[in-house]
Design a protein around this motif. Structure first.
Motif, PDB file in Angstrom:
ATOM      1  N   PRO A  10      20.697 -16.714 -11.587  1.00  0.00           N
ATOM      2  CA  PRO A  10      21.858 -16.172 -10.867  1.00  0.00           C
ATOM      3  C   PRO A  10      21.490 -15.830  -9.423  1.00  0.00           C
ATOM      4  O   PRO A  10      21.559 -14.662  -9.008  1.00  0.00           O
ATOM      5  CB  PRO A  10      22.212 -14.929 -11.696  1.00  0.00           C
ATOM      6  CG  PRO A  10      20.902 -14.478 -12.248  1.00  0.00           C
ATOM      7  CD  PRO A  10      20.097 -15.721 -12.497  1.00  0.00           C
ATOM      8  N   ASN A  14      22.022 -21.498  -6.224  1.00  0.00           N
ATOM      9  CA  ASN A  14      22.914 -22.210  -7.136  1.00  0.00           C
ATOM     10  C   ASN A  14      24.399 -22.067  -6.808  1.00  0.00           C
ATOM     11  O   ASN A  14      25.240 -22.536  -7.588  1.00  0.00           O
ATOM     12  CB  ASN A  14      22.650 -21.753  -8.576  1.00  0.00           C
ATOM     13  CG  ASN A  14      21.362 -22.344  -9.121  1.00  0.00           C
ATOM     14  OD1 ASN A  14      20.991 -23.466  -8.788  1.00  0.00           O
ATOM     15  ND2 ASN A  14      20.662 -21.585  -9.962  1.00  0.00           N
ATOM     16  N   HIS A  18      28.544 -23.465  -8.499  1.00  0.00           N
ATOM     17  CA  HIS A  18      29.722 -22.637  -8.769  1.00  0.00           C
ATOM     18  C   HIS A  18      30.914 -23.082  -7.922  1.00  0.00           C
ATOM     19  O   HIS A  18      32.058 -23.018  -8.379  1.00  0.00           O
ATOM     20  CB  HIS A  18      29.380 -21.168  -8.534  1.00  0.00           C
ATOM     21  CG  HIS A  18      28.325 -20.651  -9.458  1.00  0.00           C
ATOM     22  ND1 HIS A  18      28.548 -20.459 -10.810  1.00  0.00           N
ATOM     23  CD2 HIS A  18      27.021 -20.334  -9.239  1.00  0.00           C
ATOM     24  CE1 HIS A  18      27.439 -20.014 -11.381  1.00  0.00           C
ATOM     25  NE2 HIS A  18      26.497 -19.938 -10.450  1.00  0.00           N
ATOM     26  N   TRP A  35      28.542 -23.153 -17.547  1.00  0.00           N
ATOM     27  CA  TRP A  35      27.370 -22.629 -16.834  1.00  0.00           C
ATOM     28  C   TRP A  35      26.873 -21.355 -17.504  1.00  0.00           C
ATOM     29  O   TRP A  35      27.668 -20.497 -17.888  1.00  0.00           O
ATOM     30  CB  TRP A  35      27.723 -22.335 -15.378  1.00  0.00           C
ATOM     31  CG  TRP A  35      26.587 -21.725 -14.612  1.00  0.00           C
ATOM     32  CD1 TRP A  35      26.242 -20.407 -14.536  1.00  0.00           C
ATOM     33  CD2 TRP A  35      25.614 -22.442 -13.831  1.00  0.00           C
ATOM     34  NE1 TRP A  35      25.111 -20.247 -13.752  1.00  0.00           N
ATOM     35  CE2 TRP A  35      24.717 -21.468 -13.317  1.00  0.00           C
ATOM     36  CE3 TRP A  35      25.428 -23.791 -13.522  1.00  0.00           C
ATOM     37  CZ2 TRP A  35      23.645 -21.817 -12.500  1.00  0.00           C
ATOM     38  CZ3 TRP A  35      24.364 -24.128 -12.712  1.00  0.00           C
ATOM     39  CH2 TRP A  35      23.482 -23.158 -12.205  1.00  0.00           C
ATOM     40  N   ARG A  36      25.560 -21.227 -17.627  1.00  0.00           N
ATOM     41  CA  ARG A  36      24.949 -20.014 -18.176  1.00  0.00           C
ATOM     42  C   ARG A  36      23.881 -19.495 -17.227  1.00  0.00           C
ATOM     43  O   ARG A  36      22.993 -20.248 -16.803  1.00  0.00           O
ATOM     44  CB  ARG A  36      24.337 -20.319 -19.548  1.00  0.00           C
ATOM     45  CG  ARG A  36      23.608 -19.134 -20.176  1.00  0.00           C
ATOM     46  CD  ARG A  36      23.060 -19.506 -21.543  1.00  0.00           C
ATOM     47  NE  ARG A  36      22.079 -18.542 -22.013  1.00  0.00           N
ATOM     48  CZ  ARG A  36      21.319 -18.710 -23.101  1.00  0.00           C
ATOM     49  NH1 ARG A  36      21.475 -19.801 -23.836  1.00  0.00           N
ATOM     50  NH2 ARG A  36      20.424 -17.804 -23.453  1.00  0.00           N
ATOM     51  N   ASP A  37      23.982 -18.231 -16.856  1.00  0.00           N
ATOM     52  CA  ASP A  37      22.963 -17.600 -16.017  1.00  0.00           C
ATOM     53  C   ASP A  37      21.758 -17.216 -16.865  1.00  0.00           C
ATOM     54  O   ASP A  37      21.907 -16.644 -17.958  1.00  0.00           O
ATOM     55  CB  ASP A  37      23.519 -16.331 -15.362  1.00  0.00           C
ATOM     56  CG  ASP A  37      24.392 -16.626 -14.154  1.00  0.00           C
ATOM     57  OD1 ASP A  37      24.151 -17.634 -13.466  1.00  0.00           O
ATOM     58  OD2 ASP A  37      25.328 -15.832 -13.896  1.00  0.00           O
ATOM     59  N   TYR A  39      18.673 -14.897 -16.497  1.00  0.00           N
ATOM     60  CA  TYR A  39      18.011 -13.845 -15.727  1.00  0.00           C
ATOM     61  C   TYR A  39      16.497 -13.878 -15.926  1.00  0.00           C
ATOM     62  O   TYR A  39      15.746 -13.351 -15.115  1.00  0.00           O
ATOM     63  CB  TYR A  39      18.580 -12.476 -16.112  1.00  0.00           C
ATOM     64  CG  TYR A  39      20.012 -12.302 -15.668  1.00  0.00           C
ATOM     65  CD1 TYR A  39      20.315 -11.709 -14.445  1.00  0.00           C
ATOM     66  CD2 TYR A  39      21.063 -12.757 -16.461  1.00  0.00           C
ATOM     67  CE1 TYR A  39      21.629 -11.559 -14.023  1.00  0.00           C
ATOM     68  CE2 TYR A  39      22.381 -12.613 -16.052  1.00  0.00           C
ATOM     69  CZ  TYR A  39      22.663 -12.027 -14.837  1.00  0.00           C
ATOM     70  OH  TYR A  39      23.962 -11.889 -14.421  1.00  0.00           O
ATOM     71  N   TYR A 231      26.319 -12.503  -3.573  1.00  0.00           N
ATOM     72  CA  TYR A 231      25.012 -12.073  -4.076  1.00  0.00           C
ATOM     73  C   TYR A 231      24.578 -10.718  -3.517  1.00  0.00           C
ATOM     74  O   TYR A 231      23.417 -10.337  -3.665  1.00  0.00           O
ATOM     75  CB  TYR A 231      23.969 -13.159  -3.777  1.00  0.00           C
ATOM     76  CG  TYR A 231      24.297 -14.436  -4.529  1.00  0.00           C
ATOM     77  CD1 TYR A 231      23.929 -14.595  -5.859  1.00  0.00           C
ATOM     78  CD2 TYR A 231      25.026 -15.453  -3.926  1.00  0.00           C
ATOM     79  CE1 TYR A 231      24.263 -15.737  -6.568  1.00  0.00           C
ATOM     80  CE2 TYR A 231      25.367 -16.612  -4.629  1.00  0.00           C
ATOM     81  CZ  TYR A 231      24.981 -16.737  -5.945  1.00  0.00           C
ATOM     82  OH  TYR A 231      25.314 -17.872  -6.642  1.00  0.00           O
TER      83      TYR A 231
END
Length: 284
Positions: A10, A14, A18, A35-37, A39, A231
């Motif tokens: 994340p 990237n 998105h 989509w999968r973040d 961490y 962000y």
């Protein structure tokens, strides 16, 4: 429509993905993208690829090269970021350590074994002429884990992307004692072998979409403000980061793969080198 499950960190690198999702650009070419973040970074994504939880991932070059050699049934299908990743080396704000040299023989916080934070600790140690066999680690899973571990002295330093961690330097949680850039392009796009075999055209369409956006990404109006808001980073820092970062629309070269394997072998992080085509897949 073909469903493809994509994973990535994340982080600001990237945002092009998105934007493509928000603009329905993937669906226009027949792709249903989720989509999968992650961490936990590259180490967590390596496991997700092995476990068939995702089909494609945007990962650190050194991490996935090591894991492919270790048996991950996946291949690099394209270079994503051509520039190095700048790893900030952080200590707790009130730490007695003030230089990288001071950190010799201390414990390094890492997200997990095989992750970028783990592998780059070896690169940094070699840069400092330390005995890499003496390195000590504390697994903290992710950035949040490091934010707890360092002030509690469970580990004494933590390596993570310079600009992602800068807000925690600015607010006094961390102090940065130095940087360690990767000696190669930092992020690549990876797909499971099964997906490469069965969904070749879909992967080519995926790359066409993301490459169009990444090629023009820096010239998008107000992109630094968009990144800053998304962000939660100072726009001045984002502009500096944009100036240092180069997106790619090409495959990694054999020379780069050789350099990465040579370094991993030298650091005794892999036991053997394998051929280029076992690591990278280039579409005809």
């Amino acid at each position: 429509m073909t469903k493809l499950r994509i994973g990535g960190v994340p982080e600001h690198f990237n945002l092009p993905w998105h934007l493509c999702l928000d603009n329905d650009e993937f669906s226009e070419v027949g792709l249903d993208i989720t989509w999968r973040d992650f961490y936990g970074g590259t180490g967590q994504m390596s496991k997700a690829l092995r476990d068939n939880e995702i089909d494609v991932a945007i990962m650190l070059t050194e991490g996935i090269v090591k894991d492919i050699i270790d048996g991950n049934p996946s291949k690099i299908i394209q270079k994503y970021i051509a520039s190095p990743l700048i790893w900030g080396i952080h200590v707790a704000q009130d730490s007695k350590y003030t230089t990288i040299a001071d950190l010799k023989d201390t414990t390094c916080a890492i997200s997990r074994f095989g992750s970028g934070s783990h592998l780059l600790a070896y690169v940094n140690a070699q840069n400092m002429d330390w005995d890499t066999s003496e390195l000590k680690f504390e697994v903290v899973k992710n950035l949040d884990g490091a934010l707890e571990a360092l002030p509690e002295d469970k580990a004494q330093y933590f390596m993570w992307e310079h600009f992602t961690t800068k807000p925690y330097v600015d607010n006094g949680t961390f102090r940065r004692v130095g940087d360690c850039p990767t000696p190669w392009p930092c992020f690549v796009i990876v797909a499971r072998d099964e997906v490469i075999k069965n969904n070749t055209k879909d992967l080519e369409a995926l790359l066409d979409v993301i490459n169009r956006t990444s090629k023009e990404f820096k010239s998008i109006p107000m992109i630094s403000k968009t990144l800053s808001n998304a962000y939660e980073q100072d726009e001045k820092d984002i502009k500096e980061w944009l100036g240092l970062t180069r997106w790619s629309q090409e495959q990694l070269s054999e020379t780069t793969i050789t350099n990465v394997q040579d370094k991993l072998l030298e650091l005794e992080l892999i036991s053997e080198k394998i051929d280029y085509n076992s690591i990278c897949h280039t579409f005809k």
